[in-house]
Design a protein around this motif. Structure first.
Motif, PDB file in Angstrom:
ATOM      1  N   VAL A 278       0.490   9.780   3.167  1.00 27.18           N
ATOM      2  CA  VAL A 278       1.253   9.036   2.331  1.00 27.18           C
ATOM      3  C   VAL A 278       0.449   7.840   1.708  1.00 27.18           C
ATOM      4  CG1 VAL A 278       3.170   7.238   2.220  1.00 27.18           C
ATOM      5  CG2 VAL A 278       3.408   9.355   3.277  1.00 27.18           C
ATOM      6  N   MET A 279      -0.374   7.276   2.593  1.00 25.49           N
ATOM      7  CA  MET A 279      -1.254   6.070   2.238  1.00 25.49           C
ATOM      8  C   MET A 279      -2.076   6.562   1.074  1.00 25.49           C
ATOM      9  SD  MET A 279      -0.621   3.393   4.136  1.00 25.49           S
ATOM     10  CE  MET A 279      -1.849   2.297   4.407  1.00 25.49           C
ATOM     11  N   LEU A 280      -2.517   7.715   0.893  1.00 25.45           N
ATOM     12  CA  LEU A 280      -3.569   8.214  -0.218  1.00 25.45           C
ATOM     13  C   LEU A 280      -2.734   8.622  -1.354  1.00 25.45           C
ATOM     14  CD1 LEU A 280      -5.813  10.743   1.991  1.00 25.45           C
ATOM     15  CD2 LEU A 280      -6.499   8.409   0.997  1.00 25.45           C
ATOM     16  N   GLU A 281      -1.459   9.182  -1.154  1.00 27.07           N
ATOM     17  CA  GLU A 281      -0.838   9.576  -2.108  1.00 27.07           C
ATOM     18  C   GLU A 281      -0.248   8.164  -3.089  1.00 27.07           C
ATOM     19  OE1 GLU A 281       2.451  11.900  -0.802  1.00 27.07           O
ATOM     20  OE2 GLU A 281       1.242  13.782  -1.015  1.00 27.07           O
ATOM     21  N   LEU A 282      -0.046   7.221  -2.318  1.00 25.77           N
ATOM     22  CA  LEU A 282       0.413   6.213  -2.962  1.00 25.77           C
ATOM     23  C   LEU A 282      -0.693   5.428  -3.943  1.00 25.77           C
ATOM     24  CD1 LEU A 282       2.603   4.426  -0.312  1.00 25.77           C
ATOM     25  CD2 LEU A 282       3.446   5.302  -2.304  1.00 25.77           C
ATOM     26  N   ALA A 283      -1.895   5.444  -3.352  1.00 23.33           N
ATOM     27  CA  ALA A 283      -3.100   5.027  -3.999  1.00 23.33           C
ATOM     28  C   ALA A 283      -3.202   3.533  -4.618  1.00 23.33           C
ATOM     29  CB  ALA A 283      -3.390   5.961  -4.949  1.00 23.33           C
ATOM     30  N   PRO A 284      -2.633   2.497  -3.929  1.00 23.20           N
ATOM     31  CA  PRO A 284      -2.635   1.308  -4.541  1.00 23.20           C
ATOM     32  C   PRO A 284      -3.925   0.799  -4.989  1.00 23.20           C
ATOM     33  CG  PRO A 284      -2.702   1.205  -2.052  1.00 23.20           C
ATOM     34  CD  PRO A 284      -2.534   2.636  -2.369  1.00 23.20           C
ATOM     35  N   LYS A 285      -3.894  -0.005  -6.076  1.00 23.96           N
ATOM     36  CA  LYS A 285      -5.008  -0.111  -6.953  1.00 23.96           C
ATOM     37  C   LYS A 285      -5.369  -1.706  -6.540  1.00 23.96           C
ATOM     38  CE  LYS A 285      -3.688   2.652 -11.074  1.00 23.96           C
ATOM     39  NZ  LYS A 285      -2.402   3.059  -9.985  1.00 23.96           N
ATOM     40  N   THR A 286      -4.810  -2.696  -5.691  1.00 21.01           N
ATOM     41  CA  THR A 286      -5.244  -3.879  -5.364  1.00 21.01           C
ATOM     42  C   THR A 286      -5.212  -4.059  -4.114  1.00 21.01           C
ATOM     43  OG1 THR A 286      -2.920  -4.799  -5.610  1.00 21.01           O
ATOM     44  CG2 THR A 286      -4.432  -4.807  -7.553  1.00 21.01           C
ATOM     45  N   ASP A 287      -5.866  -5.008  -3.438  1.00 17.76           N
ATOM     46  CA  ASP A 287      -5.915  -5.188  -2.138  1.00 17.76           C
ATOM     47  C   ASP A 287      -4.755  -5.940  -1.475  1.00 17.76           C
ATOM     48  OD1 ASP A 287      -8.465  -4.469  -2.011  1.00 17.76           O
ATOM     49  OD2 ASP A 287      -9.389  -6.521  -2.054  1.00 17.76           O
ATOM     50  N   ARG A 288      -3.941  -6.509  -2.371  1.00 23.35           N
ATOM     51  CA  ARG A 288      -2.741  -7.107  -1.874  1.00 23.35           C
ATOM     52  C   ARG A 288      -1.552  -6.077  -1.651  1.00 23.35           C
ATOM     53  NH1 ARG A 288      -1.297 -12.481  -5.633  1.00 23.35           N
ATOM     54  NH2 ARG A 288      -3.011 -13.825  -4.983  1.00 23.35           N
TER      55      ARG A 288
END
Length: 310
Positions: free
Chosen positions: A197-207
């Motif tokens: 799931v972490m890979l699928e969400l792929a957040p763009k910022t460190d926050r």
């Protein structure tokens, strides 16, 4: 001596040959080689792989094999009459008959999977189900053993299947030794479609990444928007807006996905009760977890738990 026949055809997926390494390494476990492998094709001779080079094969004949495995393909191609005849004949005297990836189509077309549990590459499951409604397809398994029939998912699942066959023949100690030599897991937890799931969400910022890391480490907690926003050092309103912009999901939906993934891993890797899994992953009760699993997989947790032990 275990005779292994790998059935290939023009354009077969070359990665399937990786399973040969498991049998090769198992041969070093005893004083004498324990496996003898042969590449088989309908007419014999050179057969081109999906990578463009060719491999030398032997033609189908009347020899007896302990194990016969149909290799997979990047595409679904019609099975030739000669292949179907060979598989039907082989099913009568071969101890183990199996497939990798789309090789399951050949077994199904030969009528050998009717009423049986089977799997194939996740991308081909919808077409497989439509073409072979009498087969009990389980799309999220790395491999399945039903009687003398073995089917594996696509690509690298061929190695998982080979290790399972080695374990059946020679025991867990040998299979674990081979897995260590191959630098792979002896038993992979999770199914073939278990994309993180972490890979699928792929957040763009460190926050946002920080908020997700916090959530994954604290799934048992309530995980309110206020908590997640604090982890991201944003206001709740700003956090919700930025989170959706970066991941395409609401925080609540993403947290549910993380909980479902964690719950399934717990069920597949241990003998935890449904109630314990629900509590440890933050669902609170089994009914809430049941509804989340049905949304995610179309099945309740009990079905997935039973399948993982099959």
């Amino acid at each position: 001596m275990h005779q292994i026949g790998l059935i290939v055809y023009p354009g077969f997926q070359v990665l399937g040959l990786a399973m040969c390494a498991a049998f090769e390494l198992a041969n070093s476990a005893g004083d004498e080689p324990l496996y003898r492998m042969a590449l088989l094709s309908e007419t014999g001779g050179l057969v081109q792989t999906s990578a463009g080079f060719a491999v030398q094969t032997e033609a189908f004949d009347q020899r007896g094999f302990d194990t016969l495995l149909v290799m997979g393909d990047n595409l679904i191609r019609p099975t030739t009459p000669g292949m179907l005849e060979f598989l039907r004949r082989a099913s009568l005297g071969t101890r183990r008959l199996g497939s990798i990836c789309t090789g399951a189509n050949a077994l199904a077309e030969a009528g050998l999977l009717d009423g049986r549990r089977a799997t194939t590459h996740w991308a081909h499951v919808p077409a497989f189900r439509k073409a072979y409604p009498n087969v009990k397809v389980e799309e999220d398994r790395i491999f399945i053993n039903d009687g003398h029939l073995w089917t594996a998912a696509g690509m690298s699942a061929c190695v998982d299947l080979a290790l399972a066959l080695v374990e059946m023949d020679l025991g867990g100690d040998v299979a674990r030794k081979v897995a260590r030599q191959l630098v792979v897991y002896h038993r992979r937890s999770g199914g073939q479609s278990q994309f993180s799931v972490m890979l699928e969400l792929a957040p763009k910022t460190d926050r946002i990444q920080a908020a997700l890391n916090y959530a994954k480490q604290n799934l048992k907690a309530a995980l309110t928007v206020e908590e997640l926003a604090s982890a991201a050092n944003l206001s709740p309103r700003q956090f919700s807006r930025v989170f959706h912009a970066e991941t395409g999901q609401s925080p609540a939906k993403a947290i549910e996905s993380l909980r479902v993934e964690s719950a399934r891993l717990m069920m597949e890797s241990g003998r935890h009760s449904i109630d314990v899994v629900a509590a440890d992953t933050g669902f609170g009760d089994r009914e809430r977890m049941r509804r989340a699993f049905i949304r995610a997989f179309g099945q309740p947790p009990q079905v997935i738990q039973r399948a993982s032990r099959g």
